[in-house]
Write a protein that holds these residues in place. Structure first.
Motif, PDB file in Angstrom:
ATOM      1  N   GLN A   4       0.833  -1.202   0.000  1.00  0.00           N
ATOM      2  CA  GLN A   4       0.000   0.000   0.000  1.00  0.00           C
ATOM      3  C   GLN A   4       0.864   1.248   0.000  1.00  0.00           C
ATOM      4  O   GLN A   4       0.558   2.220  -0.685  1.00  0.00           O
ATOM      5  CB  GLN A   4      -0.938  -0.002   1.197  1.00  0.00           C
ATOM      6  N   LEU A   5       1.952   1.220   0.766  1.00  0.00           N
ATOM      7  CA  LEU A   5       2.862   2.364   0.802  1.00  0.00           C
ATOM      8  C   LEU A   5       3.488   2.589  -0.560  1.00  0.00           C
ATOM      9  O   LEU A   5       3.549   3.723  -1.049  1.00  0.00           O
ATOM     10  CB  LEU A   5       3.951   2.142   1.860  1.00  0.00           C
ATOM     11  N   LEU A   6       3.943   1.500  -1.200  1.00  0.00           N
ATOM     12  CA  LEU A   6       4.563   1.626  -2.514  1.00  0.00           C
ATOM     13  C   LEU A   6       3.563   2.097  -3.561  1.00  0.00           C
ATOM     14  O   LEU A   6       3.874   2.959  -4.389  1.00  0.00           O
ATOM     15  CB  LEU A   6       5.185   0.289  -2.925  1.00  0.00           C
ATOM     16  N   ILE A   7       2.346   1.551  -3.522  1.00  0.00           N
ATOM     17  CA  ILE A   7       1.322   1.955  -4.484  1.00  0.00           C
ATOM     18  C   ILE A   7       0.959   3.418  -4.294  1.00  0.00           C
ATOM     19  O   ILE A   7       0.734   4.142  -5.263  1.00  0.00           O
ATOM     20  CB  ILE A   7       0.088   1.038  -4.380  1.00  0.00           C
ATOM     21  N   ALA A   8       0.933   3.874  -3.050  1.00  0.00           N
ATOM     22  CA  ALA A   8       0.637   5.279  -2.780  1.00  0.00           C
ATOM     23  C   ALA A   8       1.695   6.195  -3.392  1.00  0.00           C
ATOM     24  O   ALA A   8       1.412   7.348  -3.708  1.00  0.00           O
ATOM     25  CB  ALA A   8       0.537   5.523  -1.275  1.00  0.00           C
ATOM     26  N   GLN A   9       2.913   5.684  -3.581  1.00  0.00           N
ATOM     27  CA  GLN A   9       3.994   6.476  -4.151  1.00  0.00           C
ATOM     28  C   GLN A   9       3.995   6.459  -5.678  1.00  0.00           C
ATOM     29  O   GLN A   9       4.749   7.201  -6.308  1.00  0.00           O
ATOM     30  CB  GLN A   9       5.348   5.957  -3.644  1.00  0.00           C
ATOM     31  N   PRO A  11       1.998   7.687  -8.064  1.00  0.00           N
ATOM     32  CA  PRO A  11       1.875   8.977  -8.767  1.00  0.00           C
ATOM     33  C   PRO A  11       3.167   9.804  -8.719  1.00  0.00           C
ATOM     34  O   PRO A  11       3.539  10.435  -9.718  1.00  0.00           O
ATOM     35  CB  PRO A  11       0.740   9.687  -8.013  1.00  0.00           C
ATOM     36  N   GLN A  12       3.862   9.779  -7.605  1.00  0.00           N
ATOM     37  CA  GLN A  12       5.120  10.523  -7.503  1.00  0.00           C
ATOM     38  C   GLN A  12       6.191   9.902  -8.400  1.00  0.00           C
ATOM     39  O   GLN A  12       6.971  10.615  -9.022  1.00  0.00           O
ATOM     40  CB  GLN A  12       5.605  10.567  -6.052  1.00  0.00           C
ATOM     41  N   ILE A  13       6.202   8.571  -8.482  1.00  0.00           N
ATOM     42  CA  ILE A  13       7.168   7.892  -9.348  1.00  0.00           C
ATOM     43  C   ILE A  13       6.924   8.288 -10.797  1.00  0.00           C
ATOM     44  O   ILE A  13       7.861   8.618 -11.533  1.00  0.00           O
ATOM     45  CB  ILE A  13       7.070   6.357  -9.166  1.00  0.00           C
ATOM     46  N   VAL A  14       5.652   8.288 -11.224  1.00  0.00           N
ATOM     47  CA  VAL A  14       5.320   8.664 -12.597  1.00  0.00           C
ATOM     48  C   VAL A  14       5.669  10.133 -12.836  1.00  0.00           C
ATOM     49  O   VAL A  14       6.204  10.493 -13.885  1.00  0.00           O
ATOM     50  CB  VAL A  14       3.832   8.382 -12.896  1.00  0.00           C
ATOM     51  N   LYS A  15       5.401  10.979 -11.846  1.00  0.00           N
ATOM     52  CA  LYS A  15       5.728  12.401 -11.976  1.00  0.00           C
ATOM     53  C   LYS A  15       7.226  12.588 -12.175  1.00  0.00           C
ATOM     54  O   LYS A  15       7.660  13.375 -13.021  1.00  0.00           O
ATOM     55  CB  LYS A  15       5.257  13.152 -10.727  1.00  0.00           C
ATOM     56  N   GLU A  16       8.029  11.866 -11.407  1.00  0.00           N
ATOM     57  CA  GLU A  16       9.484  11.965 -11.542  1.00  0.00           C
ATOM     58  C   GLU A  16       9.943  11.446 -12.897  1.00  0.00           C
ATOM     59  O   GLU A  16      10.840  12.023 -13.513  1.00  0.00           O
ATOM     60  CB  GLU A  16      10.176  11.202 -10.406  1.00  0.00           C
ATOM     61  N   ALA A  17       9.341  10.352 -13.365  1.00  0.00           N
ATOM     62  CA  ALA A  17       9.698   9.831 -14.689  1.00  0.00           C
ATOM     63  C   ALA A  17       9.334  10.839 -15.770  1.00  0.00           C
ATOM     64  O   ALA A  17      10.092  11.050 -16.721  1.00  0.00           O
ATOM     65  CB  ALA A  17       9.000   8.492 -14.937  1.00  0.00           C
ATOM     66  N   ALA A  18       8.186  11.483 -15.619  1.00  0.00           N
ATOM     67  CA  ALA A  18       7.758  12.492 -16.591  1.00  0.00           C
ATOM     68  C   ALA A  18       8.658  13.717 -16.539  1.00  0.00           C
ATOM     69  O   ALA A  18       8.854  14.401 -17.551  1.00  0.00           O
ATOM     70  CB  ALA A  18       6.310  12.890 -16.321  1.00  0.00           C
ATOM     71  N   VAL A  43       3.436   5.575 -17.188  1.00  0.00           N
ATOM     72  CA  VAL A  43       2.822   4.749 -16.145  1.00  0.00           C
ATOM     73  C   VAL A  43       3.488   3.381 -16.108  1.00  0.00           C
ATOM     74  O   VAL A  43       3.772   2.839 -15.036  1.00  0.00           O
ATOM     75  CB  VAL A  43       1.295   4.632 -16.360  1.00  0.00           C
ATOM     76  N   SER A  44       3.789   2.835 -17.282  1.00  0.00           N
ATOM     77  CA  SER A  44       4.466   1.544 -17.353  1.00  0.00           C
ATOM     78  C   SER A  44       5.831   1.603 -16.686  1.00  0.00           C
ATOM     79  O   SER A  44       6.218   0.696 -15.945  1.00  0.00           O
ATOM     80  CB  SER A  44       4.604   1.111 -18.809  1.00  0.00           C
ATOM     81  N   THR A  48       7.091  -0.472 -13.421  1.00  0.00           N
ATOM     82  CA  THR A  48       8.336  -1.247 -13.442  1.00  0.00           C
ATOM     83  C   THR A  48       9.220  -0.859 -12.269  1.00  0.00           C
ATOM     84  O   THR A  48       9.779  -1.720 -11.582  1.00  0.00           O
ATOM     85  CB  THR A  48       9.082  -1.028 -14.770  1.00  0.00           C
ATOM     86  N   ILE A  49       9.340   0.432 -12.011  1.00  0.00           N
ATOM     87  CA  ILE A  49      10.134   0.909 -10.872  1.00  0.00           C
ATOM     88  C   ILE A  49       9.524   0.384  -9.573  1.00  0.00           C
ATOM     89  O   ILE A  49      10.233  -0.101  -8.691  1.00  0.00           O
ATOM     90  CB  ILE A  49      10.208   2.451 -10.865  1.00  0.00           C
ATOM     91  N   LEU A  50       8.208   0.467  -9.462  1.00  0.00           N
ATOM     92  CA  LEU A  50       7.510  -0.013  -8.271  1.00  0.00           C
ATOM     93  C   LEU A  50       7.797  -1.492  -8.034  1.00  0.00           C
ATOM     94  O   LEU A  50       8.104  -1.910  -6.922  1.00  0.00           O
ATOM     95  CB  LEU A  50       6.011   0.216  -8.434  1.00  0.00           C
ATOM     96  N   GLU A  51       7.734  -2.299  -9.092  1.00  0.00           N
ATOM     97  CA  GLU A  51       7.984  -3.737  -8.960  1.00  0.00           C
ATOM     98  C   GLU A  51       9.436  -3.997  -8.562  1.00  0.00           C
ATOM     99  O   GLU A  51       9.714  -4.867  -7.739  1.00  0.00           O
ATOM    100  CB  GLU A  51       7.648  -4.458 -10.265  1.00  0.00           C
ATOM    101  N   ASN A  52      10.372  -3.230  -9.130  1.00  0.00           N
ATOM    102  CA  ASN A  52      11.777  -3.402  -8.769  1.00  0.00           C
ATOM    103  C   ASN A  52      12.030  -3.036  -7.313  1.00  0.00           C
ATOM    104  O   ASN A  52      12.796  -3.711  -6.620  1.00  0.00           O
ATOM    105  CB  ASN A  52      12.679  -2.583  -9.691  1.00  0.00           C
ATOM    106  N   VAL A  53      11.387  -1.978  -6.844  1.00  0.00           N
ATOM    107  CA  VAL A  53      11.523  -1.588  -5.436  1.00  0.00           C
ATOM    108  C   VAL A  53      10.935  -2.678  -4.544  1.00  0.00           C
ATOM    109  O   VAL A  53      11.538  -3.078  -3.554  1.00  0.00           O
ATOM    110  CB  VAL A  53      10.842  -0.228  -5.168  1.00  0.00           C
ATOM    111  N   ARG A  54       9.774  -3.189  -4.932  1.00  0.00           N
ATOM    112  CA  ARG A  54       9.124  -4.243  -4.148  1.00  0.00           C
ATOM    113  C   ARG A  54      10.031  -5.473  -4.056  1.00  0.00           C
ATOM    114  O   ARG A  54      10.199  -6.046  -3.004  1.00  0.00           O
ATOM    115  CB  ARG A  54       7.792  -4.616  -4.784  1.00  0.00           C
ATOM    116  N   ARG A  55      10.642  -5.861  -5.187  1.00  0.00           N
ATOM    117  CA  ARG A  55      11.540  -7.009  -5.177  1.00  0.00           C
ATOM    118  C   ARG A  55      12.757  -6.741  -4.307  1.00  0.00           C
ATOM    119  O   ARG A  55      13.211  -7.610  -3.585  1.00  0.00           O
ATOM    120  CB  ARG A  55      11.999  -7.338  -6.600  1.00  0.00           C
TER     121      ARG A  55
END
Length: 78
Positions: A4-9, A11-18, A43-44, A48-55
Motif C-alpha cells: 500500500q505504501l509503494l502503491i501510494a507512491q 503517482p510521484q514515481i510517474v511524476k518523476e519519470a515524466a 505509467v508503465s 516497473t520501478i515499483l515492482e523493482n523496489v518491491r523485489r
C-alpha cells in the motif's frame, strides 16, 4: 502494508519519470493517440520501478565477508 505504501507512491514515481521529459523537444505525429502512448509509457515505467523496489525490499539480505547475513536498517536505499 508495504504494498500500500509503494502503491501510494506511484503517482510521484510517474511524476518523476515524466520530469525527464521536461524541456524535451518531442514531436507527436499521431495526435491524441501518440500523447496517450507517452502517458501509458510513463505509467508503465512507474509500475516497473515499483515492482523493482518491491523485489528489492523483499529480497533476502546480502551476506558479509564471513557469510553472515547483514541486517538492514529498514530504509530504502537513496
Amino acid at each position: 502494508a508495504l504494498d500500500q505504501l509503494l502503491i501510494a507512491q506511484l503517482p510521484q514515481i510517474v511524476k518523476e519519470a515524466a520530469g525527464g521529459l521536461a524541456g524535451a523537444n518531442v514531436s507527436i505525429l499521431n495526435g491524441a493517440d501518440g500523447l496517450g502512448e507517452i502517458a501509458a509509457g510513463l505509467v508503465s515505467q512507474g509500475l516497473t520501478i515499483l515492482e523493482n523496489v518491491r523485489r528489492g525490499v523483499n529480497a533476502a539480505p546480502a551476506n558479509d565477508d564471513n557469510g553472515t547475513p547483514q541486517k538492514g536498517n529498514g530504509q530504502l536505499p537513496a
